[in-house]
Structure formats: structure tokens, C-alpha cells
Motif scaffolding. Structure first.
Motif, PDB file in Angstrom:
ATOM      1  N   ASN A  12       0.857  -1.183   0.000  1.00 26.27           N
ATOM      2  CA  ASN A  12       0.000   0.000   0.000  1.00 26.27           C
ATOM      3  C   ASN A  12       0.892   1.231   0.000  1.00 26.27           C
ATOM      4  O   ASN A  12       1.891   1.278   0.706  1.00 26.27           O
ATOM      5  CB  ASN A  12      -0.900   0.015   1.242  1.00 26.27           C
ATOM      6  CG  ASN A  12      -2.009  -0.996   1.161  1.00 26.27           C
ATOM      7  OD1 ASN A  12      -2.616  -1.180   0.120  1.00 26.27           O
ATOM      8  ND2 ASN A  12      -2.278  -1.666   2.274  1.00 26.27           N
ATOM      9  N   ASP A  13       0.517   2.214  -0.779  1.00 28.92           N
ATOM     10  CA  ASP A  13       1.287   3.448  -0.869  1.00 28.92           C
ATOM     11  C   ASP A  13       0.936   4.319   0.339  1.00 28.92           C
ATOM     12  O   ASP A  13       0.071   5.186   0.261  1.00 28.92           O
ATOM     13  CB  ASP A  13       0.943   4.142  -2.188  1.00 28.92           C
ATOM     14  CG  ASP A  13       1.844   5.337  -2.463  1.00 28.92           C
ATOM     15  OD1 ASP A  13       2.800   5.544  -1.702  1.00 28.92           O
ATOM     16  OD2 ASP A  13       1.582   6.052  -3.448  1.00 28.92           O
ATOM     17  N   GLN A  14       1.577   4.037   1.468  1.00 27.87           N
ATOM     18  CA  GLN A  14       1.304   4.714   2.737  1.00 27.87           C
ATOM     19  C   GLN A  14       2.606   5.219   3.354  1.00 27.87           C
ATOM     20  O   GLN A  14       3.650   4.580   3.198  1.00 27.87           O
ATOM     21  CB  GLN A  14       0.650   3.742   3.734  1.00 27.87           C
ATOM     22  CG  GLN A  14      -0.702   3.213   3.313  1.00 27.87           C
ATOM     23  CD  GLN A  14      -1.759   4.293   3.328  1.00 27.87           C
ATOM     24  OE1 GLN A  14      -1.745   5.185   4.174  1.00 27.87           O
ATOM     25  NE2 GLN A  14      -2.681   4.225   2.384  1.00 27.87           N
ATOM     26  N   VAL A  37      11.889   1.846  -5.142  1.00 25.44           N
ATOM     27  CA  VAL A  37      10.466   1.938  -4.832  1.00 25.44           C
ATOM     28  C   VAL A  37       9.833   2.909  -5.817  1.00 25.44           C
ATOM     29  O   VAL A  37      10.394   3.957  -6.106  1.00 25.44           O
ATOM     30  CB  VAL A  37      10.226   2.466  -3.400  1.00 25.44           C
ATOM     31  CG1 VAL A  37       8.740   2.468  -3.077  1.00 25.44           C
ATOM     32  CG2 VAL A  37      11.007   1.681  -2.372  1.00 25.44           C
ATOM     33  N   SER A  39       5.803   3.748  -8.161  1.00 23.14           N
ATOM     34  CA  SER A  39       4.403   3.432  -8.433  1.00 23.14           C
ATOM     35  C   SER A  39       4.298   2.096  -9.148  1.00 23.14           C
ATOM     36  O   SER A  39       5.200   1.685  -9.862  1.00 23.14           O
ATOM     37  CB  SER A  39       3.785   4.505  -9.330  1.00 23.14           C
ATOM     38  OG  SER A  39       3.874   5.762  -8.717  1.00 23.14           O
ATOM     39  N   SER A  40       3.160   1.448  -8.966  1.00 29.36           N
ATOM     40  CA  SER A  40       2.894   0.203  -9.685  1.00 29.36           C
ATOM     41  C   SER A  40       1.772   0.446 -10.682  1.00 29.36           C
ATOM     42  O   SER A  40       1.269   1.568 -10.812  1.00 29.36           O
ATOM     43  CB  SER A  40       2.504  -0.906  -8.701  1.00 29.36           C
ATOM     44  OG  SER A  40       1.179  -0.725  -8.253  1.00 29.36           O
ATOM     45  N   SER A  46       2.384   0.576  -4.424  1.00 28.57           N
ATOM     46  CA  SER A  46       3.750   0.797  -4.880  1.00 28.57           C
ATOM     47  C   SER A  46       4.455  -0.543  -4.970  1.00 28.57           C
ATOM     48  O   SER A  46       4.084  -1.505  -4.296  1.00 28.57           O
ATOM     49  CB  SER A  46       4.515   1.691  -3.897  1.00 28.57           C
ATOM     50  OG  SER A  46       3.967   2.986  -3.881  1.00 28.57           O
ATOM     51  N   ASP A  71       0.795  -3.495   5.535  1.00 28.85           N
ATOM     52  CA  ASP A  71       0.668  -2.866   4.226  1.00 28.85           C
ATOM     53  C   ASP A  71       1.298  -3.680   3.088  1.00 28.85           C
ATOM     54  O   ASP A  71       1.264  -3.250   1.935  1.00 28.85           O
ATOM     55  CB  ASP A  71       1.265  -1.457   4.249  1.00 28.85           C
ATOM     56  CG  ASP A  71       0.369  -0.477   4.989  1.00 28.85           C
ATOM     57  OD1 ASP A  71      -0.840  -0.475   4.701  1.00 28.85           O
ATOM     58  OD2 ASP A  71       0.871   0.260   5.857  1.00 28.85           O
TER      59      ASP A  71
END
Length: 162
Positions: A12-14, A37, A39-40, A46, A71
């Protein structure tokens, strides 16, 4: 036997996820050789690509521990199947005009590119696998590397494997 493993982790992009994942490696005594690292393909997720060394048991322990992080969505050892792996290197070389033809010969051989020229230096960009980046650095050392920056490895499994 200690081997190099390339692990893709969908998270999770957190805020704090990178810290929790890297902290897990440190607490367990596992070294991270490379980490990228970004974006996916899925909004809100991510992808981390981590290169580490260890035996199969170590890899199994890493995967189990990663799944304990709330996450973390998916962990895949992409190094266990055919993959495409790339790294980017930026290398600043002290280069007076008389040395430039030799340096440009190395740049052409590696299919690299000169991305900045000043009166006393060049910045070269090279993209490839880790061995290619290492080889280019070795060939450029005699000219005087002033600064070096590498992205770390990013990778994907080949074909339809995911």
C-alpha cells in the motif's frame, strides 16, 4: 549457500511502509544490497524491488516476516525465474578535452550517453544490469570519477509470469 535474491514487494502506498520494510531487514540481520520503490500498475499500490543475499531458508524467513507487515500485499522472488533487471548509473568524470575521445569510445561501447559536458568534466548515463554498470565504472576509474550515483536494481519477471 548464500545467493543473490531479487524480491518484488507490492505494498500500500502509505507513509512509513518503506521504513517498516527496511527496518525488518535490519532487525533480522539481512543486508539490503539494493532497493528501489515506485508506483505500480495499480493506483494506491507501490512496488519495491529489493536485492539481498542469503540461502533459501533466509529467503523463506524474509517472505514470512514481510507478510506480517500490514501494508504488504504480495511478495514474489522474481529472481527465481527469468527476469529483466536494470539499473541506472550517473558517473561524473574529470575529463580534459584530450581525454574525451577515449572516454567517448567507452561510452559508445556500453551504449551509454553523455548527458552533461563542462570544460573539465563529463556526466555519463549508463543503463543495464549491475554487471554492466560495474564494468563501466571500472573502465572509467583511470580517468578520475568525481561523483557516482546509482539507482539500484528494478526488475520484472519475463513473459506472462507475475
Amino acid at each position: 549457500m548464500s545467493t543473490r535474491h531479487t524480491i518484488a514487494i507490492l505494498v500500500n502506498d502509505q507513509p512509513g511502509v518503506l521504513q517498516r520494510v527496511s527496518g525488518l531487514f535490519g532487525r533480522r540481520g539481512f543486508n539490503i544490497e539494493s532497493i528501489t520503490v515506485g508506483s505500480s500498475e495499480e493506483p494506491g499500490l507501490s512496488r519495491m524491488v529489493i536485492v539481498t543475499k542469503g540461502d533459501d531458508h533466509t529467503l523463506e524467513q524474509i517472505e514470512k516476516q514481510l507478510y506480517k507487515i500490514i501494508d504488504v500485499i504480495k511478495v514474489v522472488d522474481i529472481g527465481s525465474s527469468p527476469m529483466v533487471a536494470r539499473e541506472l548509473g550517473l558517473i561524473k568524470i574529470g575529463a580534459d578535452p584530450s581525454a574525451r575521445p577515449e572516454i567517448l569510445g567507452i561510452v559508445d561501447t556500453f551504449r551509454a550517453a553523455v548527458v552533461d559536458i563542462s570544460p573539465n568534466s563529463l556526466i555519463v548515463q549508463v543503463v543495464g544490469d549491475t554487471d554492466k554498470i560495474d564494468a563501466m565504472i571500472e573502465l572509467l576509474k583511470p580517468y578520475g570519477i568525481r561523483e557516482l550515483s546509482r539507482t539500484g536494481v528494478t526488475a520484472m519477471a519475463r513473459g506472462s509470469a507475475r
